[in-house]
Design a protein around this motif. Structure first.
Motif, PDB file in Angstrom:
ATOM      1  N   THR A  53       0.820  -1.217   0.000  1.00  0.00           N
ATOM      2  CA  THR A  53       0.000   0.000   0.000  1.00  0.00           C
ATOM      3  C   THR A  53       0.849   1.260   0.000  1.00  0.00           C
ATOM      4  OG1 THR A  53      -0.112   0.085   2.423  1.00  0.00           O
ATOM      5  CG2 THR A  53      -1.803  -1.208   1.283  1.00  0.00           C
ATOM      6  N   MET A  54       2.182   1.081   0.135  1.00  0.00           N
ATOM      7  CA  MET A  54       3.126   2.194   0.215  1.00  0.00           C
ATOM      8  C   MET A  54       2.761   3.169   1.327  1.00  0.00           C
ATOM      9  SD  MET A  54       5.635   1.670  -1.680  1.00  0.00           S
ATOM     10  CE  MET A  54       6.412   3.259  -1.619  1.00  0.00           C
ATOM     11  N   THR A  55       2.400   2.599   2.490  1.00  0.00           N
ATOM     12  CA  THR A  55       2.065   3.393   3.660  1.00  0.00           C
ATOM     13  C   THR A  55       3.104   3.121   4.740  1.00  0.00           C
ATOM     14  OG1 THR A  55      -0.277   3.128   3.109  1.00  0.00           O
ATOM     15  CG2 THR A  55       0.253   3.962   5.314  1.00  0.00           C
ATOM     16  N   GLU A  74       1.781   8.244   3.159  1.00  0.00           N
ATOM     17  CA  GLU A  74       1.657   7.442   1.954  1.00  0.00           C
ATOM     18  C   GLU A  74       2.680   7.933   0.932  1.00  0.00           C
ATOM     19  OE1 GLU A  74      -2.809   7.808   1.424  1.00  0.00           O
ATOM     20  OE2 GLU A  74      -2.437   5.714   0.849  1.00  0.00           O
ATOM     21  N   ASN A  75       3.328   6.969   0.245  1.00  0.00           N
ATOM     22  CA  ASN A  75       4.339   7.292  -0.757  1.00  0.00           C
ATOM     23  C   ASN A  75       5.345   8.325  -0.253  1.00  0.00           C
ATOM     24  OD1 ASN A  75       3.143   5.610  -2.799  1.00  0.00           O
ATOM     25  ND2 ASN A  75       1.573   7.192  -3.046  1.00  0.00           N
ATOM     26  N   TYR A  77       8.395   8.735  -0.554  1.00  0.00           N
ATOM     27  CA  TYR A  77       9.485   9.177  -1.423  1.00  0.00           C
ATOM     28  C   TYR A  77       9.218  10.563  -2.005  1.00  0.00           C
ATOM     29  CZ  TYR A  77      12.831   9.385  -5.238  1.00  0.00           C
ATOM     30  OH  TYR A  77      13.830   9.787  -6.072  1.00  0.00           O
ATOM     31  N   THR A  78       7.939  10.898  -2.219  1.00  0.00           N
ATOM     32  CA  THR A  78       7.611  12.211  -2.768  1.00  0.00           C
ATOM     33  C   THR A  78       8.050  13.328  -1.826  1.00  0.00           C
ATOM     34  OG1 THR A  78       5.388  12.093  -1.799  1.00  0.00           O
ATOM     35  CG2 THR A  78       5.651  11.321  -4.066  1.00  0.00           C
ATOM     36  N   LYS A  93      17.799   7.159  -3.962  1.00  0.00           N
ATOM     37  CA  LYS A  93      16.745   6.589  -4.798  1.00  0.00           C
ATOM     38  C   LYS A  93      17.045   5.137  -5.150  1.00  0.00           C
ATOM     39  CE  LYS A  93      14.366   7.287  -9.218  1.00  0.00           C
ATOM     40  NZ  LYS A  93      14.285   8.133 -10.437  1.00  0.00           N
ATOM     41  N   LEU A  97      14.462   2.433  -3.678  1.00  0.00           N
ATOM     42  CA  LEU A  97      13.590   1.777  -4.652  1.00  0.00           C
ATOM     43  C   LEU A  97      14.021   0.339  -4.906  1.00  0.00           C
ATOM     44  CD1 LEU A  97      12.916   4.620  -7.254  1.00  0.00           C
ATOM     45  CD2 LEU A  97      11.616   3.985  -5.211  1.00  0.00           C
ATOM     46  N   ILE A 100      12.235  -1.639  -2.268  1.00  0.00           N
ATOM     47  CA  ILE A 100      10.787  -1.690  -2.495  1.00  0.00           C
ATOM     48  C   ILE A 100      10.439  -2.610  -3.672  1.00  0.00           C
ATOM     49  CG2 ILE A 100       8.806  -0.304  -3.247  1.00  0.00           C
ATOM     50  CD1 ILE A 100      10.000   2.004  -1.590  1.00  0.00           C
TER      51      ILE A 100
END
Length: 577
Positions: A53-55, A74-75, A77-78, A93, A97, A100
């Motif tokens: 869920t990238m949470t 959430e997310n 990386y942003t 990065k 990544l 992930i």
């Protein structure tokens, strides 16, 4: 324990609280899995994330320290990409990544971020992933600690880093009691392939073991440093070329005695570059540049040796830059100055033409015709081999497409670089080109150069299987020149072996070459593998070769590699008959 989220959260309250509960429930159900990892990477701040869920759940203090919107994000990386220092963003990065995506299971990096006051601080970040029952990344567990300053010790090898190497060398430049200073940089041969064909973690293990071996081999008064990538550096004080060479050879000797990794036999060799100058006539930047040039020259001209800086090295480096420039110009100008030559292959018994091998040629605007042995490594090093390789395939099958209407059994061989095949897009792109040109796959052979390919037979086996599943035959080129030829035959099914021309050169005088070829033919026939012998140039050689029962012959006796026009002139009418 995972702390409860701050009740004063203002950003998407209901969603954040819902996600918080999901993560807490997930962690509670799997605490027996999470706890050992938490214990293993216990640092200042623990982060738990649901990759699906990238949470992610952060501890209370971290959002306050670096300005994340809340404890549950959430997310993330942003947000991180806005605060990570621009010089560290690429490293951050890749490491994050990579976890992930499941490319590796653990990372350990250091990077700078801006805190809420805009001040740069160093963070040490360790992370591990837990995979689900299907082997897909599921949970990410990270530990983040704030460093007072960047550590000068490399995490993998425990050696001092580049910054210390630079500082210590500059200190010696100021020491008037030192007459001359030398720098030696040692690099692992084919290290990029080790990482590609095994994994980055595997490569790290190689570096760690190699660091121990080199340290053990060095005199007590010489320190070893971990530089960038696979390079190690040493500083030589009041030394000579003879002494530097002795040090290098001692390292090589110790390396031969030790198996780098016990679980897999891996052939690791090292190259070195060295420059020695009077202390008062050189700067750090100059001697470092000259040493790197010497290392590159060592790797280019055979590897596994030491090269000292010289005019020859400098001239080679200038040529290196110019060739790279002209190669890029040629590619950007619709492959101007590239040309494909074709060499005939014939039946060993009937001397009937059975196919052609496509061979890439390049004429440089400044240097004239440049050998493929020189320009192809440039294409591989820069990744340009991927686009050039596609062009060679497309041009070749377009050229021979109409020939097959007259001679449907004609076989067309095309060389493929291992670097190309390691690119995941390579085989799908080849398939697309073949389908778009309606070229029958049964007429196509891809030749893989054995000597430049094999660091991991399992990977080669998987690649060949994908190619053969398309109906394309595989030929193993330059057979007999690499250290693992017979190991490959045992594990990997190929359709053809091309015995290197070096076994033909002394065929009439050397009984070993005859015996070797006979041996390969006997083994190959048992497993339905065709044998092509390269380098036949004289009639006397042909008579011997015919008695050896090889299937195909390729060499100047039947034709040199020739341009498209010459190939049509000499062979198209004959085929039409």
């Amino acid at each position: 324990m995972i702390e409860k989220a701050n009740s004063n959260i203002k950003v998407n309250d209901s969603l954040v609280l819902k996600k918080r509960d999901e993560i807490m429930e997930l962690a509670g159900k799997n605490f027996e899995k999470i706890y050992p990892i938490l214990e293993k990477i216990n640092e200042d701040f623990i982060v738990i994330g649901d990759i699906k869920t990238m949470t992610f759940k952060f501890p209370k203090i971290l959002p306050k320290k670096i300005g994340l919107p809340s404890e549950i994000v959430e997310n993330p990386y942003t947000y991180w990409k806005k605060i990570v220092h621009e010089k560290d963003l690429s490293k951050f990065k890749e490491a994050t990544l990579g976890l992930i995506k499941g490319e590796y299971d653990y990372n350990d990096i250091e990077y700078r971020v801006k805190d809420i006051r805009g001040k740069n601080i160093w963070l040490k970040h360790k992370g591990s992933i837990i995979r689900d029952e299907n082997g897909d990344p599921w949970l990410l567990i990270s530990a983040i600690s704030i460093l007072g300053k960047q550590t000068n010790i490399d995490n993998i090898t425990k050696l001092m880093k580049f910054t210390e190497f630079f500082q210590h060398f500059c200190e010696k430049l100021k020491n008037t009691r030192i007459n001359n200073l030398g720098m030696m940089i040692i690099g692992v041969d084919n290290f990029k392939e080790i990482n590609q064909l095994h994994s980055r973690q595997y490569g790290d293990r190689v570096l760690k073991m190699l660091a121990n071996i080199i340290q053990y081999s060095l005199p007590e008064d010489i320190c070893l440093y971990r530089l960038d990538g696979d390079n190690f550096g040493i500083i030589l004080e009041d030394s000579s070329k003879e002494r530097a060479e002795e040090i290098y050879l001692n390292i090589k000797s110790e390396l031969k005695k030790v198996q780098i990794l016990k679980d897999e036999k891996i052939n690791v060799t090292i190259s070195a570059g060295c420059a020695i100058f009077s202390r008062d006539k050189i700067t750090y930047q100059e001697i470092y540049k000259f040493t790197i040039y010497s290392l590159m020259y060592s790797k280019k001209t055979g590897k596994n040796k030491i090269v000292f800086f010289s005019n020859e090295v400098m001239e080679n480096k200038i040529r290196h830059f110019e060739i790279l420039y002209y190669l890029k110009q040629s590619i950007e100008n619709n492959f101007k100055d590239f040309e494909i030559y074709y060499q005939p292959q014939v039946s060993a018994q009937t001397e009937e033409l059975i196919g052609f091998e496509a061979l890439l040629r390049w004429r440089c605007e400044k240097f004239g015709s440049v050998s493929p042995n020189e320009f192809i490594p440039f294409l591989e090093e820069t990744g340009m081999i991927n686009i050039v390789g596609k062009w060679v395939l497309e041009e070749t099958i377009k050229f021979f497409k109409d020939w097959l209407k007259i001679y449907p059994k004609l076989k067309i061989s095309i060389n493929v670089s291992c670097i190309q095949l390691m690119n995941k897009k390579c085989i799908p792109e080849f398939k697309k080109i073949i389908e778009e040109n309606s070229f029958p796959v049964k007429n196509l052979i891809l030749e893989i150069t054995e000597s430049s390919t094999i660091k991991n037979v399992k990977t080669l086996k998987e690649i060949c299987k994908k190619i053969q599943d398309l109906g394309i035959d595989i030929a193993l080129d330059d057979f007999g020149m690499g250290y693992s030829s017979f190991g490959i035959l045992k594990e990997v099914h190929v359709d053809m072996i091309k015995i290197d021309r070096s076994f033909v050169k002394d065929l009439l005088e050397n009984p070993f070459d005859v015996t070797f070829i006979k041996f390969i033919v006997e083994i190959s026939k048992q497993y339905n593998i065709k044998v092509c012998l390269e380098g036949v140039e004289r009639k006397e050689e042909l008579e011997v070769v015919k008695s050896l029962d090889v299937d195909y012959i390729q060499g100047y006796y039947f034709g040199k590699p020739e341009s498209k026009d010459e190939t049509i002139r000499k062979h198209y009418k004959n085929l039409a008959k």
